[in-house]
Design a protein around this motif. Structure first.
Motif: not given
Length: 138
Positions: A36-45
């Motif tokens: 439930h966030t943008d792609r950058f933070h999905q990849i970071m997680s």
């Protein structure tokens, strides 16, 4: 529980976690740790998740090396499958069902994918338990 059993258990956790991240997060791109966030933070997680399971694999290697089990095949595979199954079951129940943080495959039939993931985890746990029981009966 012996040192080698703990090492094999953690190895199962690490390997199944790595497979989950590679297959479901990267190859199929069905979900991320934080959907439930943008792609950058999905990849970071997902990257932080991979770092965690890599550390688990590293620690498991040390424990396996130090444990030097006498019955490596049954002990190792039983504990390995228990670790893999435990990881999948906890991850499935907590993230897919309780927190609704992400699903195996969001969209139509997502419950079917989530419950199949849980059933697979129970299968891994059952086989691991049977193998360790066989070891103890021998």
């Amino acid at each position: 529980m012996k040192t080698a059993d703990i090492g094999a258990f953690l190895f199962g956790v690490g390997i199944i976690g790595m497979l989950d991240g590679i297959v479901f997060h990267q190859i199929l791109q069905w979900h991320s740790v934080n959907m439930h966030t943008d792609r950058f933070h999905q990849i970071m997680s997902d990257g932080l998740f991979h770092l965690f399971v890599t550390l688990v694999i590293f620690v498991s290697g040390i424990l396996l090396w130090k444990g030097n089990p006498k019955e490596p095949s049954i002990s190792f595979w039983g504990s390995f499958l228990l670790g893999a199954g435990a990881f999948n079951l906890v991850e499935g129940i907590v993230n897919h069902h309780l927190l609704q943080a992400h699903h195996v495959k969001p969209g139509p039939n997502q419950f079917l994918y989530d419950i199949s993931y849980d059933i697979f985890a129970l299968l891994l746990l059952t086989i691991g338990w049977i193998l360790l029981r066989r070891r103890n009966d021998a």
